[in-house]
Scaffold this active site. Structure first.
Site, PDB file in Angstrom:
ATOM      1  N   ASN A   3      65.558  60.385  87.845  1.00 54.57           N
ATOM      2  CA  ASN A   3      65.821  59.072  88.174  1.00 54.57           C
ATOM      3  C   ASN A   3      67.463  58.806  88.131  1.00 54.57           C
ATOM      4  O   ASN A   3      67.847  58.774  86.980  1.00 54.57           O
ATOM      5  CB  ASN A   3      64.989  58.287  87.408  1.00 54.57           C
ATOM      6  CG  ASN A   3      65.086  56.688  87.712  1.00 54.57           C
ATOM      7  OD1 ASN A   3      66.020  56.440  88.522  1.00 54.57           O
ATOM      8  ND2 ASN A   3      64.929  55.756  86.525  1.00 54.57           N
ATOM      9  N   TRP A   4      67.928  58.709  89.346  1.00 54.41           N
ATOM     10  CA  TRP A   4      69.467  58.597  88.865  1.00 54.41           C
ATOM     11  C   TRP A   4      69.843  57.332  88.955  1.00 54.41           C
ATOM     12  O   TRP A   4      71.043  56.847  88.537  1.00 54.41           O
ATOM     13  CB  TRP A   4      70.090  58.861  90.400  1.00 54.41           C
ATOM     14  CG  TRP A   4      70.029  60.376  90.742  1.00 54.41           C
ATOM     15  CD1 TRP A   4      69.526  61.182  90.381  1.00 54.41           C
ATOM     16  CD2 TRP A   4      70.294  60.838  92.197  1.00 54.41           C
ATOM     17  NE1 TRP A   4      69.572  62.433  90.869  1.00 54.41           N
ATOM     18  CE2 TRP A   4      70.147  62.428  92.044  1.00 54.41           C
ATOM     19  CE3 TRP A   4      71.010  60.359  93.397  1.00 54.41           C
ATOM     20  CZ2 TRP A   4      70.231  63.200  93.111  1.00 54.41           C
ATOM     21  CZ3 TRP A   4      71.430  61.331  94.202  1.00 54.41           C
ATOM     22  CH2 TRP A   4      71.080  62.551  94.182  1.00 54.41           C
ATOM     23  N   LYS A   5      68.948  56.369  88.787  1.00 53.99           N
ATOM     24  CA  LYS A   5      69.298  54.743  88.598  1.00 53.99           C
ATOM     25  C   LYS A   5      70.437  54.360  89.442  1.00 53.99           C
ATOM     26  O   LYS A   5      70.418  55.022  90.480  1.00 53.99           O
ATOM     27  CB  LYS A   5      69.613  54.467  86.888  1.00 53.99           C
ATOM     28  CG  LYS A   5      68.794  55.303  86.442  1.00 53.99           C
ATOM     29  CD  LYS A   5      68.630  54.863  84.699  1.00 53.99           C
ATOM     30  CE  LYS A   5      67.403  55.497  84.065  1.00 53.99           C
ATOM     31  NZ  LYS A   5      67.330  55.157  82.586  1.00 53.99           N
ATOM     32  N   HIS A  56      59.150  50.616  86.123  1.00 54.43           N
ATOM     33  CA  HIS A  56      59.959  51.204  85.248  1.00 54.43           C
ATOM     34  C   HIS A  56      60.387  50.324  84.250  1.00 54.43           C
ATOM     35  O   HIS A  56      60.677  49.008  84.793  1.00 54.43           O
ATOM     36  CB  HIS A  56      61.356  51.728  85.960  1.00 54.43           C
ATOM     37  CG  HIS A  56      62.147  52.817  85.227  1.00 54.43           C
ATOM     38  ND1 HIS A  56      63.096  52.051  84.358  1.00 54.43           N
ATOM     39  CD2 HIS A  56      62.447  53.948  85.072  1.00 54.43           C
ATOM     40  CE1 HIS A  56      63.652  53.234  83.376  1.00 54.43           C
ATOM     41  NE2 HIS A  56      63.296  54.286  84.181  1.00 54.43           N
ATOM     42  N   GLU A  71      63.156  49.332  83.026  1.00 51.53           N
ATOM     43  CA  GLU A  71      64.391  48.737  83.320  1.00 51.53           C
ATOM     44  C   GLU A  71      64.096  47.499  84.432  1.00 51.53           C
ATOM     45  O   GLU A  71      64.927  46.840  84.623  1.00 51.53           O
ATOM     46  CB  GLU A  71      65.512  49.757  83.839  1.00 51.53           C
ATOM     47  CG  GLU A  71      66.091  50.470  82.759  1.00 51.53           C
ATOM     48  CD  GLU A  71      66.713  51.864  82.925  1.00 51.53           C
ATOM     49  OE1 GLU A  71      66.948  52.117  84.087  1.00 51.53           O
ATOM     50  OE2 GLU A  71      66.811  52.397  81.981  1.00 51.53           O
ATOM     51  N   GLU A 131      56.946  56.448  79.360  1.00 48.86           N
ATOM     52  CA  GLU A 131      58.165  56.305  79.043  1.00 48.86           C
ATOM     53  C   GLU A 131      58.237  55.542  77.909  1.00 48.86           C
ATOM     54  O   GLU A 131      58.416  54.034  78.156  1.00 48.86           O
ATOM     55  CB  GLU A 131      59.090  55.875  80.175  1.00 48.86           C
ATOM     56  CG  GLU A 131      59.001  56.767  81.328  1.00 48.86           C
ATOM     57  CD  GLU A 131      60.426  56.730  82.347  1.00 48.86           C
ATOM     58  OE1 GLU A 131      60.841  57.745  82.165  1.00 48.86           O
ATOM     59  OE2 GLU A 131      60.847  55.827  82.614  1.00 48.86           O
ATOM     60  N   GLY A 173      67.378  56.563  77.482  1.00 48.15           N
ATOM     61  CA  GLY A 173      68.499  56.287  77.516  1.00 48.15           C
ATOM     62  C   GLY A 173      69.260  56.153  75.965  1.00 48.15           C
ATOM     63  O   GLY A 173      70.348  55.877  75.834  1.00 48.15           O
ATOM     64  N   SER A 188      64.718  60.375  77.430  1.00 49.47           N
ATOM     65  CA  SER A 188      66.046  61.313  76.833  1.00 49.47           C
ATOM     66  C   SER A 188      65.528  62.624  76.725  1.00 49.47           C
ATOM     67  O   SER A 188      65.856  63.609  75.892  1.00 49.47           O
ATOM     68  CB  SER A 188      66.346  60.758  75.106  1.00 49.47           C
ATOM     69  OG  SER A 188      67.099  59.332  75.115  1.00 49.47           O
ATOM     70  N   GLY A 226      66.270  60.689  83.305  1.00 49.87           N
ATOM     71  CA  GLY A 226      67.253  60.025  83.610  1.00 49.87           C
ATOM     72  C   GLY A 226      68.674  60.668  83.483  1.00 49.87           C
ATOM     73  O   GLY A 226      69.014  61.308  84.568  1.00 49.87           O
ATOM     74  N   GLY A 227      69.400  60.467  82.489  1.00 51.96           N
ATOM     75  CA  GLY A 227      70.650  60.991  82.356  1.00 51.96           C
ATOM     76  C   GLY A 227      70.978  62.470  82.702  1.00 51.96           C
ATOM     77  O   GLY A 227      72.136  62.887  83.458  1.00 51.96           O
TER      78      GLY A 227
HETATM   79  C1  PEP Z   1      64.365  57.074  82.738  1.00 49.82           C
HETATM   80  O1  PEP Z   1      65.274  56.645  83.563  1.00 49.82           O
HETATM   81  O2  PEP Z   1      63.053  56.983  83.202  1.00 49.82           O
HETATM   82  C2  PEP Z   1      64.771  57.939  81.758  1.00 49.82           C
HETATM   83  C3  PEP Z   1      63.784  58.342  81.129  1.00 49.82           C
HETATM   84  O3  PEP Z   1      66.043  57.754  81.308  1.00 49.82           O
HETATM   85  P1  PEP Z   1      66.893  58.945  80.260  1.00 49.82           P
HETATM   86  O4  PEP Z   1      66.343  60.311  80.524  1.00 49.82           O
HETATM   87  O5  PEP Z   1      68.008  58.840  80.423  1.00 49.82           O
HETATM   88  O6  PEP Z   1      66.221  58.546  78.872  1.00 49.82           O
END
Ligand code: PEP
Length: 267
Positions: free
Chosen positions: A9-11, A95, A97, A177, A183, A223, A244-245
């Site tokens: 997930n590049w956000k 999600h 967010e 999640e 994050g 994470s 994500g990251g």
């Molecule tokens: C996400 O965006 O769904 C996520 C899990 O982010 P991260 O891996 O950065 O915690």
């Protein structure tokens, strides 16, 4: 057998040049037919150029959102058909967010304010266009501390998937999640992830029966790194990861893919 899925997930990150570079260096590392499904989810505005970039690679593409109506006065939104026409096969829905945005206002507060019923309409719209929803659920830290993890997840799964047929549920992807792990660098322990995944599969079984529960893929997200991917994947109810990251760096994302493949190939 459920095929593992590793989704990035590049956000709202990367410019177009670095997105292209990321996909081409990832594609160069991947075998022609990896045993895991690989997905990247760019921002809307990059979907058309990224469709070209992933073409003739094993990488699939998903959107990060959609709007449930087919057309109309919905400024700033994209319908399920618009998303599919870009070349997407998947779409992330619900999600955290979009349910609420951590660090922007009150951590339990809401910016986009998506509730279970809106997310449910989005799931139906996605399936109506043949897109695979990557449907996200998870509790906040306050909810976990109050012992509400199972109740929150049950509510999100039951309401978010309301009205689906069992075979539709069998084909979709649920991402667990925990909001406190996204994050933050704070990952759920393998035991915490396993407990939540088991609970999700049990809820799916109770609502939709054995075939749906056996078919639905449940990803862990929060994470995930090359260092922790293997221990998180090392559970029969964890079918992949939503990243994500670490999905913004080809080397890290590839290392996570390799970890998932090696755990699942070992059986
Ligand atoms: C996400 O965006 O769904 C996520 C899990 O982010 P991260 O891996 O950065 O915690």
């Amino acid at each position: 057998v459920r095929r593992p899925l590793v989704a990035g997930n590049w956000k709202m990150n990367l410019d177009l040049a670095s997105a292209r570079e990321l996909v081409s260096s990832l594609a160069a590392k991947l075998p022609a037919e990896p045993s895991a499904e690989i997905l990247v989810c760019p921002p809307f505005i990059y979907l058309f150029p990224m469709a070209k970039a992933v073409n003739e690679t094993p990488i699939r593409m998903g959107a990060q959102n959609l709007w449930p109506e087919p057309k109309g006065a919905f400024t700033g939104e994209c319908s399920a058909r618009m998303v599919r026409k870009t070349g997407c096969t998947h779409v992330i829905l619900g999600h955290s967010e979009r349910r609420h945005t951590i660090g922007w206002t009150d951590p339990e507060g809401s910016v986009h304010g998506e509730d279970d019923s809106l997310i449910n309409r989005k799931v139906h719209a996605a399936l109506g266009e043949g897109l695979v929803p990557v449907f996200c659920v998870g509790e906040t830290l306050r909810q976990r501390d109050k012992g509400e993890m199972e109740a929150v997840i049950s509510r999100q799964v039951v309401a978010g998937l309301n009205g689906l047929r069992p075979e539709q549920v069998a084909g979709l992807v649920i991402a667990y999640e925990p909001v406190w792990a996204i994050g933050t660098g704070r990952t759920a322990s393998p035991e915490q992830a396993a407990e939540a995944h088991r609970h999700i599969r049990r809820v799916v079984f109770e609502q939709y029966g054995g075939e749906a529960a056996a078919g639905v893929r449940i990803l862990y997200g929060g994470s995930v790194t090359p260092e922790n991917a293997e221990s998180l994947m090392n559970n029969e109810d964890v079918d992949g990861v939503l990243v994500g990251g670490a999905s913004l760096h080809a080397d890290d994302f590839f290392a996570i893919i390799q970890a998932c493949i090696s755990v699942k190939d070992r059986g």
